[in-house]
Scaffold this motif. Structure first.
Motif, PDB file in Angstrom:
ATOM      1  N   UNK A 184      36.344  34.773  18.464  1.00 52.92           N
ATOM      2  CA  UNK A 184      36.007  34.706  19.885  1.00 52.92           C
ATOM      3  C   UNK A 184      37.239  34.372  20.727  1.00 52.92           C
ATOM      4  N   UNK A 185      38.033  33.428  20.259  1.00 51.46           N
ATOM      5  CA  UNK A 185      39.253  33.064  20.986  1.00 51.46           C
ATOM      6  C   UNK A 185      40.263  34.209  20.982  1.00 51.46           C
ATOM      7  N   UNK A 186      40.417  34.881  19.846  1.00 54.39           N
ATOM      8  CA  UNK A 186      41.312  36.040  19.795  1.00 54.39           C
ATOM      9  C   UNK A 186      40.905  37.084  20.836  1.00 54.39           C
ATOM     10  N   UNK A 187      39.604  37.354  20.889  1.00 55.03           N
ATOM     11  CA  UNK A 187      39.104  38.379  21.803  1.00 55.03           C
ATOM     12  C   UNK A 187      39.379  38.009  23.258  1.00 55.03           C
ATOM     13  N   UNK A 188      39.091  36.767  23.628  1.00 58.63           N
ATOM     14  CA  UNK A 188      39.330  36.323  25.000  1.00 58.63           C
ATOM     15  C   UNK A 188      40.800  36.465  25.403  1.00 58.63           C
ATOM     16  N   UNK A 189      41.689  36.075  24.508  1.00 58.38           N
ATOM     17  CA  UNK A 189      43.114  36.162  24.807  1.00 58.38           C
ATOM     18  C   UNK A 189      43.560  37.611  24.983  1.00 58.38           C
ATOM     19  N   UNK A 190      43.158  38.470  24.041  1.00 53.23           N
ATOM     20  CA  UNK A 190      43.623  39.855  24.059  1.00 53.23           C
ATOM     21  C   UNK A 190      43.055  40.618  25.247  1.00 53.23           C
ATOM     22  N   UNK A 191      41.728  40.453  25.524  1.00 52.39           N
ATOM     23  CA  UNK A 191      41.193  41.273  26.611  1.00 52.39           C
ATOM     24  C   UNK A 191      41.696  40.801  27.967  1.00 52.39           C
ATOM     25  N   UNK A 192      41.992  39.513  28.121  1.00 56.06           N
ATOM     26  CA  UNK A 192      42.563  39.047  29.387  1.00 56.06           C
ATOM     27  C   UNK A 192      43.939  39.652  29.614  1.00 56.06           C
ATOM     28  N   UNK A 193      44.718  39.770  28.541  1.00 57.35           N
ATOM     29  CA  UNK A 193      46.055  40.368  28.652  1.00 57.35           C
ATOM     30  C   UNK A 193      45.958  41.841  29.061  1.00 57.35           C
ATOM     31  N   UNK A 194      45.073  42.596  28.427  1.00 57.36           N
ATOM     32  CA  UNK A 194      44.978  44.019  28.735  1.00 57.36           C
ATOM     33  C   UNK A 194      44.317  44.267  30.094  1.00 57.36           C
ATOM     34  N   UNK A 195      43.463  43.349  30.538  1.00 54.66           N
ATOM     35  CA  UNK A 195      42.909  43.467  31.893  1.00 54.66           C
ATOM     36  C   UNK A 195      44.027  43.354  32.923  1.00 54.66           C
ATOM     37  N   UNK A 196      44.892  42.364  32.737  1.00 53.44           N
ATOM     38  CA  UNK A 196      46.011  42.201  33.661  1.00 53.44           C
ATOM     39  C   UNK A 196      46.926  43.417  33.643  1.00 53.44           C
ATOM     40  N   UNK A 197      47.190  43.958  32.458  1.00 56.16           N
ATOM     41  CA  UNK A 197      48.071  45.124  32.357  1.00 56.16           C
ATOM     42  C   UNK A 197      47.473  46.351  33.030  1.00 56.16           C
ATOM     43  N   UNK A 198      46.145  46.443  33.066  1.00 55.16           N
ATOM     44  CA  UNK A 198      45.508  47.577  33.736  1.00 55.16           C
ATOM     45  C   UNK A 198      45.879  47.605  35.211  1.00 55.16           C
ATOM     46  N   UNK A 199      46.070  46.432  35.785  1.00 49.88           N
ATOM     47  CA  UNK A 199      46.479  46.363  37.181  1.00 49.88           C
ATOM     48  C   UNK A 199      47.872  46.897  37.432  1.00 49.88           C
ATOM     49  N   UNK A 200      48.631  47.176  36.362  1.00 48.83           N
ATOM     50  CA  UNK A 200      49.986  47.720  36.503  1.00 48.83           C
ATOM     51  C   UNK A 200      50.053  49.219  36.188  1.00 48.83           C
ATOM     52  N   UNK A 228      40.876  44.424  50.769  1.00 48.23           N
ATOM     53  CA  UNK A 228      42.004  43.733  51.408  1.00 48.23           C
ATOM     54  C   UNK A 228      43.306  43.919  50.631  1.00 48.23           C
ATOM     55  N   UNK A 229      43.265  43.747  49.312  1.00 46.27           N
ATOM     56  CA  UNK A 229      44.498  43.727  48.514  1.00 46.27           C
ATOM     57  C   UNK A 229      44.697  44.958  47.627  1.00 46.27           C
ATOM     58  N   UNK A 230      43.716  45.846  47.573  1.00 46.14           N
ATOM     59  CA  UNK A 230      43.860  47.033  46.743  1.00 46.14           C
ATOM     60  C   UNK A 230      43.223  46.848  45.375  1.00 46.14           C
ATOM     61  N   UNK A 231      43.035  47.974  44.670  1.00 45.54           N
ATOM     62  CA  UNK A 231      42.285  47.953  43.411  1.00 45.54           C
ATOM     63  C   UNK A 231      42.960  47.152  42.314  1.00 45.54           C
ATOM     64  N   UNK A 232      44.276  47.051  42.334  1.00 44.41           N
ATOM     65  CA  UNK A 232      44.988  46.337  41.263  1.00 44.41           C
ATOM     66  C   UNK A 232      44.656  44.842  41.245  1.00 44.41           C
ATOM     67  N   UNK A 233      44.401  44.286  42.430  1.00 41.73           N
ATOM     68  CA  UNK A 233      44.101  42.849  42.518  1.00 41.73           C
ATOM     69  C   UNK A 233      42.835  42.488  41.754  1.00 41.73           C
ATOM     70  N   UNK A 234      41.902  43.436  41.633  1.00 41.99           N
ATOM     71  CA  UNK A 234      40.656  43.151  40.926  1.00 41.99           C
ATOM     72  C   UNK A 234      40.924  42.823  39.462  1.00 41.99           C
TER      73      UNK A 234
END
Length: 416
Positions: free
Chosen positions: A83-99, A165-171
């Motif tokens: 569960x902890x592995x999953x939370x860490x990894x998906x948070x990282x890839x969510x942030x990268x999607x904004x780039x 207000x900030x664009x789709x990447x901010x989400x």
């Protein structure tokens, strides 16, 4: 392990429910964000509806492929750790999607994000099984899974104005930050498992292959496919439909989508309570609920007013949401704890296959014909779920008989 006091056991259940609720809330919010940004992605990267559907299905392809490996990891390395592995990894890839800077990059990042989230459901279910008794499990899981509908309410209300207000990447950046907060909370606060009450699986610790060869497990998986076909086929395209058909802004669409999502949240909790009281017997809920959902979907598809669409969509969402916990009730009660990771992964896999297949198909139908035809096609999901409800064991004892496992022990009666 000595038995915990009733007060300690109740505290374990409450904390587990709260933490898993938060984890699933962020998990589902991260998935819903893509539905809100599809119009922006389509405009920025010049994507057709079919291509936009592929962005959604790239996630579900990886999510589906990761289900069974995720269950095997949870059974082998522990549900809390995975569960902890999953939370860490998906948070990282969510942030990268904004780039992301192109359609191809979006597909790659959504696939990686799907793989990271895909190992979470079987691990989370195993965390729950280890910290609850069978008699309270579906009620607890109903509360936890109502987080999906709550996310369906909060995500459009909070994220749509942010995008404006900030664009789709901010989400993506904001939801990634929430994932990190939940990661820390689970790391610090998740209690130890309760002493087990279910018997071990026959043969001690069966391999994943033995569980995956059970036809009864895959019939429950097909039932989940039918359920999720409606959920993802509808939720993915409603914001786009409201904008194109009625000229509704993204922020207003978010508020309208929140109405059926809030109703579905209550229905999921009710479905869990009903499952506990019925001891399974899912056909009593699923057959009438999916019949009602099919009728409502047809009426919704050909509704000529925005009010009618929202009202019918809300009623259909309630009917479908009532079925979620009943689908899971018998497998989670009938599987031994050491089988829950892989077994639940196989059931959940059906839902993720629907999420992979249905959004692009519905988008293609909307391109080729109309959104009315696309939404009407979701009736097929209701039919699949109802038929599978009639073809599956109705309680834990008959489920274990179907798998060839030893019967569950008869609980001792309390004397007044």
């Amino acid at each position: 392990m000595s038995a915990p006091s009733p007060q300690s056991a109740r505290r374990t259940v409450r904390i587990t429910i709260a933490l898993l609720f938060a984890a699933w809330l962020v998990d589902y919010a991260d998935r819903l964000v893509i539905n809100l940004v599809l119009p922006s992605l389509g405009a920025e990267f010049e994507l057709s509806r079919g291509q936009q559907g592929l962005v959604v299905s790239a996630f579900f392809l990886a999510y589906a492929l990761a289900q069974i490996p995720g269950g095997m990891l949870a059974d082998r390395h522990g549900a809390r750790r995975v569960t902890l592995w999953a939370l860490l990894a998906w948070s990282a890839f969510t942030a990268l999607t904004g780039l992301a800077w192109s359609f191809a990059v979006l597909l790659v990042l959504r696939f990686a994000f799907g793989a990271a989230e895909g190992i979470f459901p079987p691990a989370a279910l195993k965390v729950l099984v280890e910290r609850t008794t069978p008699q309270e499990r579906m009620g607890a899981n109903g509360l936890i899974m109502s987080s999906n509908a709550v996310a369906g309410v909060l995500t459009p209300l909070l994220v749509a104005p942010l995008i404006g207000v900030f664009g789709w990447r901010s989400a993506f950046f904001s939801t990634a930050a929430l994932g990190v907060v939940v990661l820390v909370a689970v790391q610090l606060q998740l209690p130890a498992p309760l002493p087990r009450t279910e018997p071990a699986a026959d043969g001690g610790r069966p391999g994943a292959g033995a569980v995956l060869r059970l036809g009864v497990v895959w019939r429950f998986s097909a039932m989940m496919f039918g359920y999720s076909a409606i959920v993802w086929g509808f939720n993915t395209w409603v914001p786009s439909y409201l904008g194109e058909e009625y000229g509704v802004s993204l922020a207003a669409a978010g508020a309208l989508v929140a109405v059926p999502a809030l109703a579905a949240a209550g229905a999921i909790v009710v479905g869990g309570r009903i499952s506990d009281r019925l001891g399974g017997h899912h056909r009593r809920v699923i057959v009438p609920a999916m019949t009602a959902a099919a009728v409502l979907l047809l009426l919704l598809a050909f509704s000529s007013s925005l009010t009618g669409f929202v009202v019918l969509g809300t009623l259909a969402s309630v009917a479908v949401a009532l079925c979620y916990m009943p689908i899971l009730a018998v497998p989670l009660s009938g599987l031994a704890p050491e089988q829950v990771g892989v077994g639940s992964a196989a059931v959940v896999l059906g839902g993720q296959l629907a999420g992979m297949v249905v959004p692009p198909v519905v988008g293609a139908l909307a391109d080729a014909f109309s959104f009315r035809v696309a939404f009407a096609s979701l009736v097929l999901g209701a039919a699949v779920a109802a038929v599978m409800a009639l073809l599956t064991p109705q309680d834990a004892a008959s489920f274990r008989t179907a798998t060839g496992a030893s019967p569950l022990p008869t609980p001792a009666k309390e004397h007044s």
